[in-house]
Write a protein that holds these residues in place. Structure first.
Motif, mmCIF file in Angstrom:
data_model
loop_
_atom_site.group_PDB
_atom_site.id
_atom_site.type_symbol
_atom_site.label_atom_id
_atom_site.label_comp_id
_atom_site.label_asym_id
_atom_site.label_seq_id
_atom_site.Cartn_x
_atom_site.Cartn_y
_atom_site.Cartn_z
ATOM 1 N N TYR A 49 -3.861 -10.040 10.430
ATOM 2 C CA TYR A 49 -4.960 -9.870 9.486
ATOM 3 C C TYR A 49 -4.551 -10.356 8.093
ATOM 4 N N GLN A 50 -3.295 -10.021 7.698
ATOM 5 C CA GLN A 50 -2.842 -10.370 6.361
ATOM 6 C C GLN A 50 -2.698 -11.879 6.185
ATOM 7 N N LEU A 51 -2.261 -12.583 7.225
ATOM 8 C CA LEU A 51 -2.131 -14.033 7.121
ATOM 9 C C LEU A 51 -3.498 -14.701 6.979
ATOM 10 N N PHE A 52 -4.494 -14.159 7.665
ATOM 11 C CA PHE A 52 -5.854 -14.678 7.499
ATOM 12 C C PHE A 52 -6.303 -14.482 6.053
ATOM 13 N N MET A 53 -6.009 -13.301 5.487
ATOM 14 C CA MET A 53 -6.395 -13.038 4.107
ATOM 15 C C MET A 53 -5.633 -13.930 3.135
ATOM 16 N N CYS A 54 -4.374 -14.221 3.478
ATOM 17 C CA CYS A 54 -3.581 -15.112 2.629
ATOM 18 C C CYS A 54 -4.170 -16.519 2.626
ATOM 19 N N ARG A 89 4.401 -3.525 3.956
ATOM 20 C CA ARG A 89 4.066 -4.254 2.749
ATOM 21 C C ARG A 89 3.935 -5.751 3.033
ATOM 22 N N PHE A 90 3.098 -6.398 2.240
ATOM 23 C CA PHE A 90 2.848 -7.832 2.366
ATOM 24 C C PHE A 90 2.794 -8.389 0.953
ATOM 25 N N PHE A 91 3.744 -9.250 0.605
ATOM 26 C CA PHE A 91 3.867 -9.771 -0.759
ATOM 27 C C PHE A 91 4.037 -8.630 -1.769
ATOM 28 N N GLY A 92 4.722 -7.589 -1.375
ATOM 29 C CA GLY A 92 4.978 -6.474 -2.273
ATOM 30 C C GLY A 92 3.868 -5.460 -2.359
ATOM 31 N N MET A 93 2.723 -5.730 -1.700
ATOM 32 C CA MET A 93 1.611 -4.775 -1.680
ATOM 33 C C MET A 93 1.547 -4.104 -0.319
ATOM 34 N N LEU A 94 1.025 -2.890 -0.316
ATOM 35 C CA LEU A 94 0.698 -2.288 0.978
ATOM 36 C C LEU A 94 -0.344 -3.182 1.654
ATOM 37 N N CYS A 95 -0.206 -3.357 2.971
ATOM 38 C CA CYS A 95 -1.028 -4.350 3.691
ATOM 39 C C CYS A 95 -2.520 -4.190 3.449
#
Length: 377
Positions: A49-54, A89-95
């Motif tokens: 999900y996070q990679l899609f958001m990235c 965490r993702f890039f220092g943020m909670l996912c």
């Protein structure tokens, strides 16, 4: 049970690309961000999900707002968070905070300011200590307030003050096409049409298919009597808004003004004409000799192809109001058919001031409109 070595290797590759993605994102290298996201997905993280958001965030930075929104609309549903994964965490943020962080930026770019504030607040609720999230929340709130203030001032006809309010929002969010478009409307009201065009251009650079910005630019070009530019914009708007009568009339007047500026005769041109039925040779010759361009549809009323294309000719008549549209039933008017050597229907002929420019036999809709558009200038 020992983990599969190949799975471990894939995981390491994915982690390496995500780590690189974080590094290049930090320095604003969004082209490399997209490359590392694609590499991580190809290595096996195809449901992250996070990679899609990235990827959506990177598209946004490239002003590909429609692509960014499309990802939001089609993103796979994320799995419910467990106690352990909720702290990932993702890039220092909670996912989960990162997802709302990106969503807030996209909503802001699309002019959905209230949604942007809501998303930024949710990001902050999920990760209140993250500096990036805190900065975004503060900016989004201040930009939303500037926009509301600008709108209120505009409604009160305090256009200079509204310009300043929208400008304050742009200082905080310099890639906001909606604020540029709103300020362009203020400049227009103040008679500062050059500045209105400048802000419309900025809005269109960020969001190329922004209809309101195109309307502002077309109207400003008309005020400055830049008829060729105005006609181009109104032609695009006519395609986007085929049923908008105001756009059709503005296009017509801009086309007439362009003809005048070129020294062409424009008498007897009127907006909102209908397809005129011609029944005799004398009437036909008089009609095609009128100033400007005439498009003649040679038909047989009972012919199936003529029946199919006839409604489209009516549409074109509304879409290109500066052109004279005529129709001739060759069975009812054989003298016209003989004089014009028409044997096959539907046939279309285009004339200018009585001189034939083009003949098209059994055209497709696209081919016919392409020819009409070409000769409408």
């Amino acid at each position: 049970m020992q983990p599969d070595p190949s799975d471990m290797q894939r995981l390491q590759v994915v982690e390496k690309h995500i780590s690189k993605c974080g590094d290049v994102r930090r320095v604003g290298d969004w082209k490399s961000v997209l490359r590392e996201v694609d590499a991580a997905v190809a290595a096996g993280a195809d449901s992250s999900y996070q990679l899609f958001m990235c990827r959506a965030e990177a598209f946004l930075k490239f002003h590909q707002i429609d692509d960014a929104e499309s990802i939001l609309l089609h993103i796979p549903k994320s799995e419910p968070h467990t106690n352990s994964s909720s702290q990932a965490r993702f890039f220092g943020m909670l996912c989960e905070a990162y997802s709302y962080f990106v969503r807030a930026q996209i909503e802001m770019a699309l002019g959905r300011f209230e949604n942007a504030v809501t998303a930024a607040e949710k990001a902050s609720q999920n990760d209140s200590r993250n500096v990036e999230v805190a900065v975004l929340l503060n900016n989004v709130r201040m930009v939303a307030r500037a926009r509301v203030r600008g709108n209120d001032l505009f409604k009160s006809e305090r256009y200079t003050e509204a310009c300043l309010a929208y400008g304050e929002g742009l200082r905080l969010d310099p890639s906001n096409s909606v604020l540029y478009c709103n300020r362009a409307a203020c400049w227009f009201k103040l008679g500062q049409w050059e500045r209105s065009i400048e802000d419309s251009n900025q809005a269109l650079h960020i969001q190329p298919n922004y209809t309101k910005a195109l309307l502002r630019r077309a109207a400003s070009n008309s005020k400055l009597e830049r008829w060729e530019e105005a006609v181009k914009d109104y032609e695009i708007l006519r395609k986007e808004l085929p049923n908008d009568n105001e756009v059709a009339e503005s296009l017509f007047h801009a086309q007439v003004a362009l003809k005048k500026s070129r020294g062409e005769e424009v008498t007897n041109l009127k907006f909102g004409g209908e397809v005129e039925e011609v029944s005799g040779l004398e009437q036909f010759r008089a009609a095609i000799s009128l100033p400007g361009v005439s498009v003649v549809h040679f038909e047989v009323a009972s012919n199936s192809q003529c029946k199919q294309i006839s409604p489209f000719v009516n549409t074109l008549c509304g879409r290109y109001p500066s052109i004279n549209f005529l129709k001739v039933d060759i069975q009812q008017s054989p003298t016209v058919a003989t004089a014009e050597n028409v044997r096959i229907v539907p046939t279309f002929k285009i004339y200018k001031n009585g001189c034939r420019l083009k003949e098209i036999v059994c055209p497709s809709h696209d081919m016919l409109e392409h020819s009409v558009r070409h000769y409408s200038f």
